[in-house]
Scaffold this active site. Structure first.
Site, PDB file in Angstrom:
ATOM      1  N   LEU A 135     -58.891  -3.095 -18.935  1.00 37.16           N
ATOM      2  CA  LEU A 135     -58.258  -2.703 -20.185  1.00 37.16           C
ATOM      3  C   LEU A 135     -57.754  -1.277 -20.021  1.00 37.16           C
ATOM      4  O   LEU A 135     -58.366  -0.476 -19.304  1.00 37.16           O
ATOM      5  CB  LEU A 135     -59.246  -2.766 -21.360  1.00 37.16           C
ATOM      6  N   ASP A 136     -56.640  -0.948 -20.680  1.00 41.41           N
ATOM      7  CA  ASP A 136     -56.148   0.425 -20.661  1.00 41.41           C
ATOM      8  C   ASP A 136     -57.204   1.376 -21.231  1.00 41.41           C
ATOM      9  O   ASP A 136     -58.073   0.967 -22.006  1.00 41.41           O
ATOM     10  CB  ASP A 136     -54.872   0.558 -21.498  1.00 41.41           C
ATOM     11  N   ARG A 137     -57.067   2.651 -20.884  1.00 41.69           N
ATOM     12  CA  ARG A 137     -58.010   3.664 -21.389  1.00 41.69           C
ATOM     13  C   ARG A 137     -58.146   3.589 -22.901  1.00 41.69           C
ATOM     14  O   ARG A 137     -59.250   3.654 -23.449  1.00 41.69           O
ATOM     15  CB  ARG A 137     -57.521   5.061 -20.980  1.00 41.69           C
TER      16      ARG A 137
END
Length: 306
Positions: A135-137
């Site tokens: 998942l993105d930050r």
């Protein structure tokens, strides 16, 4: 030491020992296979072998694998990760927003925190969880990790064979149709290497379906069903369809970044709320849901007039 026995099938006759092991033993790359052979940890009929040995088929290989190495460079300082599922093969957490998945310098990462908070792990010779999807930050929600090489290989196959169901909630600008499907080519943007786009020819495809769950004044809450898991995919496809994710600093239109709900959220409005995948121990389906974090609830309250 972990002891393992590998039976060589007849059709593998003539194959080199190091290459056979790297293909047949999960988590054992070619270099690591050669290192184990050179150290005497690989034996056939009780005798040490050379990496270049040609197999004749039908023999049994005995393999001793050392205990996983600690990773002292990985930071273990950070919040306690909410665990949604935990068994001998995998762990699923509710990833908080603002934390990267894999270690980057000294900053906290989900991998480092999980290694410290929920051991043991033994993946590719290290005491770290196996990363199969990301998942993105800024994205929160369901994220699974493997405990062992065998589990990592099985989990990767499940993703490749489309046996994993991932659902997201997102807040977007505009009034999209009640439901829809977005599908097309997907590649890095030639004009900006930080970005991806569907507007260039590419053999890679990206596909998702969405359904409106709630409407607001010039905004909507969508449930996203991902068919493919490309980098930035949801953000790219929705933005290029005319419905950018609120708070998205890279793909969002100015109105999506400055919207009152985006300001209340302080990040991109994307949450992986549900994950369903086959159990690697029982074969039954595991389904988990991650409750919305406080910042997403604040954004919803703004949109609902709260």
């Amino acid at each position: 030491m972990a002891h393992q026995k590998v039976q060589v099938p007849r059709e593998s006759a003539g194959e080199r020992l190091d290459r056979f092991l790297s293909k047949q033993v999960p988590g054992l790359g070619l270099e690591r296979a050669r290192a184990l052979i050179d150290s005497g940890a690989v034996r056939i009929r009780g005798k040490k072998c050379q990496a270049t040995r040609k197999l004749w088929g039908g023999e049994e290989i005995e393999l001793e694998r050392p205990e996983p190495r600690a990773a002292p460079q990985v930071s273990a300082e950070g919040p306690v990760l909410p665990v949604l599922h935990d068994d001998a093969a995998l762990v699923i957490v509710n990833k908080p927003p603002g934390i990267v998945v894999e270690p980057e310098g000294r900053a906290a990462s989900v991998v480092g925190l999980l290694a410290a908070q929920r051991p043991p792990f033994d993946v590719e010779g290290q005491a770290l969880p196996g990363v199969v999807h990301r998942l993105d930050r800024e994205t929160s929600g369901c994220l699974s990790f493997a405990r062992t090489d065998v589990a990592a290989a099985a989990l990767l196959r499940a993703f490749q064979e489309k046996r994993v169901d991932k659902r997201y909630w997102t807040l977007v600008l505009g009034q999209p149709p009640a439901q829809g499907r977005l599908e097309g080519p997907y590649a890095r943007d030639p004009a900006d290497p930080r970005r991806f786009t569907t507007r260039v020819p590419s053999a890679r495809r990206a596909a998702l379906s969405y359904e409106v769950r709630e409407r607001f004044a010039n905004a909507a809450l969508l449930e996203i069903d991902l068919d493919t898991g490309r980098t930035h995919q949801i953000r790219v496809q929705l933005s290029e369809a005319g419905f950018p994710v609120l708070g998205d600093s890279l793909y969002g239109a100015p109105e999506a970044r400055t919207h009152a709900a985006a300001q209340a959220l302080g990040r991109q409005a994307l949450h992986a709320f549900m994950l369903e995948l086959p159990s690697l121990t029982s074969g039954q389906l595991i389904r988990v849901e991650a409750p919305l974090p406080e910042d997403f609830l604040r954004a919803l309250a703004v949109l609902r007039g709260g």
